[in-house]
Enzyme design. Structure first.
Site, PDB file in Angstrom:
ATOM      1  N   HIS A 156       0.341 -11.345  62.325  1.00  0.00           N
ATOM      2  CA  HIS A 156       0.037 -10.117  63.066  1.00  0.00           C
ATOM      3  C   HIS A 156      -0.308  -8.977  62.121  1.00  0.00           C
ATOM      4  O   HIS A 156      -0.346  -9.122  60.900  1.00  0.00           O
ATOM      5  CB  HIS A 156       1.202  -9.734  63.985  1.00  0.00           C
ATOM      6  CG  HIS A 156       2.509  -9.484  63.280  1.00  0.00           C
ATOM      7  ND1 HIS A 156       2.706  -8.473  62.374  1.00  0.00           N
ATOM      8  CD2 HIS A 156       3.710 -10.122  63.382  1.00  0.00           C
ATOM      9  CE1 HIS A 156       3.940  -8.479  61.940  1.00  0.00           C
ATOM     10  NE2 HIS A 156       4.585  -9.488  62.535  1.00  0.00           N
TER      11      HIS A 156
ATOM     12  N   CYS B 105       7.634 -13.416  60.162  1.00  0.00           N
ATOM     13  CA  CYS B 105       6.205 -13.547  60.428  1.00  0.00           C
ATOM     14  C   CYS B 105       5.376 -13.237  59.179  1.00  0.00           C
ATOM     15  O   CYS B 105       5.886 -12.775  58.172  1.00  0.00           O
ATOM     16  CB  CYS B 105       5.790 -12.612  61.555  1.00  0.00           C
ATOM     17  SG  CYS B 105       6.636 -12.925  63.115  1.00  0.00           S
TER      18      CYS B 105
END
Length: 421
Positions: A145, A153
């Site tokens: 992201h 992440c």
């Protein structure tokens, strides 16, 4: 009561990973076209925007690669992007909330693309896969992201995720049913394998290397299966033979490095890392948000990179005697009847201790970075330059008569990042 409990449980799970909050509905940023420079780069490499893609990520080097299948049917590297933030340590993700970035082979389908992400744009990596589930591993919502904050992440910055998302969107829209996402602890070089040979995860990493080698030789998307808690890679006989030969060569190279004195180490991260191009800017950040990078998580943990711990042959931390103790030991060996010799020893050992202390005062990232731009020079063999977002370059300080408080890095600049092949 049960409804309240279920609601509270779902909220906890949402906060435990890089969960999207769906705050951006109605935005059209997921429709932004692929930059013209990247389209030109595709053309020079015999690719089109409709061709299938494949993504590879490396935690230690903090880099993410986008590969595309060319007109010859083989994949080739399109671009390499610096990862702004990943969290945890080297090694696989095992449970919800461990802040670990997964390692392994995953698939991203159209349903995993999120145009309404709270982190600008994102796609779900597909963790846990069949391999993870065979070990009972749990967790989810592991994304690639925007922004520069990670709870398990790959955070790429808004500008870079916009480009990666657009490339993936076009490939999926043209009919690719899902693209492969390969996540590694580091590049599978002989040097990295020699240094990490005593890590508890080395068996798992060697299994990942089988997949990495198969892709490097075939340049085709891996056909991955899972059996007996191992990844299996289906390939034709010629590829299997070539992979076996490469593995033997690499094993010999590892053995040669060890024979030449390559020491085993363990890298300990405060909480993940960032690409070296971002390190200096993030080290100067005074708050939790940066104008160009967005929200930045735990800046104090990435200012100097990981600690490198030397290991003995059993894999335990190697304890070296401090320089002052060595100097004292040398003094004790001088006979009391020879004061002039003791004085000479003292004069010789003191500067050594001072030099050692001086070398420790230079921050790790200062040694690594002679200048951010120097790390990303354009390759002479690259016909079209690749432009990606890297950290804002720190401004040169003006002469001053007194110390001034350090300001957070502002602004950004684009630099050329040469292709790896």
């Amino acid at each position: 009561m049960m409804k309240r409990f279920a609601l509270a449980a779902s909220l906890v799970l949402a906060l435990a990973a890089c969960q999207d909050d769906q705050l951006s509905r109605g935005s059209t940023r997921h429709l932004v076209p692929i930059p013209s420079a990247t389209m030109a780069l595709m053309s020079t490499k015999g690719m089109s925007k409709d061709d299938p893609i494949l993504v590879r990520a490396y935690k230690k080097e903090s880099e993410l690669e986008v590969w595309k299948r060319g007109s010859n049917g083989k994949y080739a590297l399109l671009k390499t992007y610096p990862i702004c933030r990943w969290s945890g340590q080297l090694g696989p993700k095992t449970r919800e909330g461990d802040r670990q970035v997964p390692e392994g082979f995953y698939t991203v389908t159209p349903s995993q693309m999120n145009p309404n992400s709270a982190y600008y744009l994102s796609f779900d990596t597909g963790y846990p896969n069949a391999y993870d589930r065979s070990f009972g591993r749990n967790g989810g919502d592991i994304m690639v992201h925007g922004a520069c904050s990670s709870r398990g992440c790959f955070a790429m910055t808004d500008q870079n995720i916009a480009e990666i998302y657009a490339i993936a969107r076009e490939a999926l829209s043209a009919g690719q049913r899902g693209f492969q996402f390969q996540s590694y602890p580091f590049r599978m070089t002989a040097e990295n394998l020699a240094k990490h040979r005593l890590d508890p995860n080395i068996g798992f990493w060697k299994n990942l290397k089988e997949g990495s080698d198969t892709f490097d030789i075939s340049k085709e998307e891996l056909r991955v299966a899972v059996a007996n808690r191992r990844y299996l890679f289906n390939a034709d006989e010629s590829t299997v033979a070539a992979v076996t030969q490469k593995q033997r060569h690499d094993e010999q190279e590892v053995a040669d490095l060890i024979a030449k004195g390559e020491k085993p180490i363990r890298l300990v991260y405060n909480d993940g890392d960032t690409h070296e191009s971002f390190r200096e800017a993030l080290a100067n950040a005074s708050g939790v948000s940066d104008t160009k990078l967005g929200f930045v998580s735990r800046t104090e943990g990435i200012s100097s990179g990981p600690r490198q711990i030397a290991l003995d042959d059993s894999g335990r931390e190697k304890i070296d005697a401090p320089s002052t103790a060595l100097a004292f030991a040398s003094l004790k060996e001088v006979p009391a009847s020879q004061p002039e010799t003791r004085q000479a020893v003292t004069q010789q050992t003191a500067p050594v201790a001072v030099a050692a202390a001086s070398s420790q005062e230079t921050p790790f990232y200062k040694k690594m970075l002679g200048g951010v731009a120097d790390l990303f020079g354009t390759s002479a063999s690259q016909p079209v330059a690749e432009t990606v977002q890297v950290a804002p370059a720190p401004a040169k300080a003006a002469p001053a008569t007194k110390a001034m408080p350090q300001k957070r890095a502002q602004g950004s600049e684009k630099v050329n990042l040469a292709a790896a092949n």
